[in-house]
Design an enzyme around this catalytic site. Structure first.
Site, mmCIF file in Angstrom:
data_model
loop_
_atom_site.group_PDB
_atom_site.id
_atom_site.type_symbol
_atom_site.label_atom_id
_atom_site.label_comp_id
_atom_site.label_asym_id
_atom_site.label_seq_id
_atom_site.Cartn_x
_atom_site.Cartn_y
_atom_site.Cartn_z
ATOM 1 N N LEU A 54 0.835 -1.202 0.000
ATOM 2 C CA LEU A 54 0.000 0.000 0.000
ATOM 3 C C LEU A 54 0.873 1.258 0.000
ATOM 4 C CD1 LEU A 54 -2.516 -1.446 2.595
ATOM 5 C CD2 LEU A 54 -2.988 -1.006 0.183
ATOM 6 N N PRO A 55 0.279 2.414 -0.332
ATOM 7 C CA PRO A 55 1.121 3.609 -0.524
ATOM 8 C C PRO A 55 1.916 4.063 0.703
ATOM 9 C CG PRO A 55 -1.054 3.938 -1.479
ATOM 10 C CD PRO A 55 -1.115 2.651 -0.730
ATOM 11 N N THR A 100 6.631 0.513 2.073
ATOM 12 C CA THR A 100 7.672 1.218 2.834
ATOM 13 C C THR A 100 6.961 2.135 3.823
ATOM 14 O OG1 THR A 100 9.021 1.188 0.840
ATOM 15 C CG2 THR A 100 9.764 2.608 2.634
ATOM 16 N N LYS A 157 15.514 -0.678 4.466
ATOM 17 C CA LYS A 157 14.899 -0.095 3.259
ATOM 18 C C LYS A 157 15.089 1.432 3.219
ATOM 19 C CE LYS A 157 12.044 0.554 -0.206
ATOM 20 N NZ LYS A 157 12.529 0.392 -1.565
ATOM 21 N N LYS A 167 8.141 10.561 0.438
ATOM 22 C CA LYS A 167 7.669 9.932 1.685
ATOM 23 C C LYS A 167 8.814 9.171 2.367
ATOM 24 C CE LYS A 167 6.380 5.942 1.290
ATOM 25 N NZ LYS A 167 6.006 4.570 1.063
HETATM 26 P P1 NAD Z 1 0.894 2.647 -6.081
HETATM 27 O O1 NAD Z 1 0.317 3.926 -5.626
HETATM 28 O O2 NAD Z 1 1.117 2.408 -7.538
HETATM 29 O O3 NAD Z 1 -0.012 1.424 -5.546
HETATM 30 C C1 NAD Z 1 -0.668 1.416 -4.330
HETATM 31 C C2 NAD Z 1 -2.008 0.759 -4.569
HETATM 32 O O4 NAD Z 1 -2.688 0.702 -3.309
HETATM 33 C C3 NAD Z 1 -2.914 1.540 -5.526
HETATM 34 O O5 NAD Z 1 -3.394 0.689 -6.555
HETATM 35 C C4 NAD Z 1 -4.039 2.048 -4.628
HETATM 36 O O6 NAD Z 1 -5.275 2.132 -5.305
HETATM 37 C C5 NAD Z 1 -4.048 0.984 -3.562
HETATM 38 N N1 NAD Z 1 -4.672 1.402 -2.321
HETATM 39 C C6 NAD Z 1 -4.644 2.624 -1.718
HETATM 40 N N2 NAD Z 1 -5.333 2.596 -0.573
HETATM 41 C C7 NAD Z 1 -5.819 1.333 -0.446
HETATM 42 C C8 NAD Z 1 -6.597 0.671 0.538
HETATM 43 N N3 NAD Z 1 -7.031 1.315 1.619
HETATM 44 N N4 NAD Z 1 -6.897 -0.640 0.345
HETATM 45 C C9 NAD Z 1 -6.466 -1.293 -0.773
HETATM 46 N N5 NAD Z 1 -5.735 -0.720 -1.733
HETATM 47 C C10 NAD Z 1 -5.402 0.569 -1.571
HETATM 48 O O7 NAD Z 1 2.229 2.452 -5.258
HETATM 49 P P2 NAD Z 1 3.434 1.446 -5.580
HETATM 50 O O8 NAD Z 1 4.415 2.146 -6.447
HETATM 51 O O9 NAD Z 1 2.891 0.125 -5.981
HETATM 52 O O10 NAD Z 1 4.088 1.351 -4.118
HETATM 53 C C11 NAD Z 1 3.485 0.612 -3.065
HETATM 54 C C12 NAD Z 1 4.434 0.580 -1.891
HETATM 55 O O11 NAD Z 1 5.677 -0.002 -2.301
HETATM 56 C C13 NAD Z 1 4.783 1.969 -1.334
HETATM 57 O O12 NAD Z 1 4.870 1.900 0.048
HETATM 58 C C14 NAD Z 1 6.131 2.269 -1.963
HETATM 59 O O13 NAD Z 1 6.887 3.166 -1.171
HETATM 60 C C15 NAD Z 1 6.749 0.889 -2.034
HETATM 61 N N6 NAD Z 1 7.721 0.708 -3.111
HETATM 62 C C16 NAD Z 1 7.490 1.188 -4.379
HETATM 63 C C17 NAD Z 1 8.456 0.975 -5.378
HETATM 64 C C18 NAD Z 1 8.247 1.473 -6.801
HETATM 65 O O14 NAD Z 1 9.221 1.449 -7.584
HETATM 66 N N7 NAD Z 1 7.040 1.896 -7.195
HETATM 67 C C19 NAD Z 1 9.622 0.277 -5.074
HETATM 68 C C20 NAD Z 1 9.811 -0.234 -3.792
HETATM 69 C C21 NAD Z 1 8.848 0.002 -2.815
#
Ligand code: NAD
Length: 320
Positions: A85-86, A116, A191, A266
């Site tokens: 999740l975000p 994260t 991380k 973040k």
């Molecule tokens: P993203 O915003 O693309 O995906 C998050 C998803 O969560 C979205 O589809 C959103 O609709 C959903 N969401 C939001 N609130 C929700 C809820 N209450 N219940 C269910 N679903 C919900 O983000 P991302 O890029 O996939 O990143 C997700 C996590 O991974 C973050 O914490 C980020 O810091 C971490 N991360 C991201 C990357 C990257 O390259 N994108 C790499 C490593 C770690």
């Protein structure tokens, strides 16, 4: 004879145990840039995860999973529950808020937060999970969308080492490395340290590429030389920020579909908070954090963080 019977018995127990782990039901909450790709890799390895996203269109094109319409329905009966999740607030609300799903998770199941969120959130989730007889691991990942797509993520795990070992085969469906980092929160600390380096090196790479190109160098030549020299980093050799240098990176698609400026901002904020709690100096974290926050005010918050190249080039304001 007796020894052989005992050996066969133990082999059977071991096989059943590992089959049980392989057959475990997985629930997955949050199918965005990272989550959808991780789910697809679980499916490729024969799992049929139950999936949920608050935005229904995020799960509608995932074939081979069981889509759910509520988080409660998703976690019901699952042995392993993964959240991607975000941010920490959303993870806390989803798991332990008034409508949180912790009460719907079966006893002794394994709950993994791969988002994260920082060590404090991880420890709070761990306490709440323990009180509900659910096992919890913080398991953030590195590798970005490229690693999530290829199934080569690196998992950084905090919590109980035995639980980490138990879930490792499932994590290896989505990644190629699982590192146990220590007690609850240690995966998140690892991380944050990694992403601090990532943010700083991405900005350094963008700064240098823009300088070299403006001074007349060919972007591909500059990249090739840096990548066999001491300035090389993941930002230069795997995720190059300059359009036209590499294929299949966000820079090749106008910085869409990657690791957003909002998310790295973040993470840098979390690293700053963690540093403040122990009085560790983090000057580059602070500057890097401010640069990504500035990009957010230019309406670039949803773009991939390599868009900082555009900012140095002077295009960020013009086009947004
Ligand atoms: P993203 O915003 O693309 O995906 C998050 C998803 O969560 C979205 O589809 C959103 O609709 C959903 N969401 C939001 N609130 C929700 C809820 N209450 N219940 C269910 N679903 C919900 O983000 P991302 O890029 O996939 O990143 C997700 C996590 O991974 C973050 O914490 C980020 O810091 C971490 N991360 C991201 C990357 C990257 O390259 N994108 C790499 C490593 C770690």
């Amino acid at each position: 004879m007796f020894r052989n019977t005992v050996r066969v018995y133990f082999l059977r127990v071991e096989r059943n145990f590992s089959q049980n782990r392989q057959n475990s039901n997985v629930a997955f909450l949050g199918c965005g840039q990272m989550g959808a790709r991780m789910v697809n890799n679980l499916i490729k390895h024969g799992k049929k995860p139950k999936i949920y996203d608050v935005v229904p269109s995020a799960i509608q094109n995932i074939q081979g999973a069981t889509p759910c319409s509520t988080p409660e329905e998703t976690v019901e009966g699952a042995d392993i529950i993964i959240t991607m999740l975000p941010n920490g607030q959303i993870v806390k609300d989803t798991i332990m808020g008034d409508k949180g799903v912790l009460k719907n998770i079966r006893k002794n199941a394994l709950l993994l937060d791969c988002s994260t969120t920082g060590p404090q959130v991880a420890r709070k989730l761990n306490e709440a999970a323990q009180a509900a007889n659910v096992r919890f691991l913080d398991a953030p990942v590195s590798g970005g969308v490229v690693g999530a797509q290829a199934g080569t993520l690196c998992f950084m795990v905090g919590g109980n080492e035995k639980d980490c070992k138990e879930v490792e085969p499932v994590l290896l469906h989505m990644g190629s490395k699982v590192h146990f980092c220590g007690a609850s929160g240690a995966g998140q600390i690892t991380k944050l340290c990694n992403n601090l380096i990532l943010g700083v090196t991405m900005i350094g790479t963008c700064e240098a590429m823009n300088l070299g190109i403006k001074l007349g160098l060919d972007p591909k030549l500059l990249t090739d030389v840096v990548n066999v020299s001491t300035g090389r980093s993941w930002s230069s050799d795997t995720y190059n920020p300059v359009p036209g240098v590499m294929e299949n990176v966000p820079a090749a698609r106008d910085y869409e579909g990657g690791f957003s400026c909002e998310l790295i901002a973040k993470d840098l904020g979390l690293a700053g908070d963690a540093a403040l709690s122990i009085n560790a100096p983090v000057p580059l974290t602070a500057l890097t954090h401010q640069i990504f926050r500035t990009l957010m005010t230019y309406n670039l918050g949803k773009k991939d963080f390599s868009v900082v190249y555009k900012y140095f080039k002077g295009e960020a304001l013009k086009n947004n």
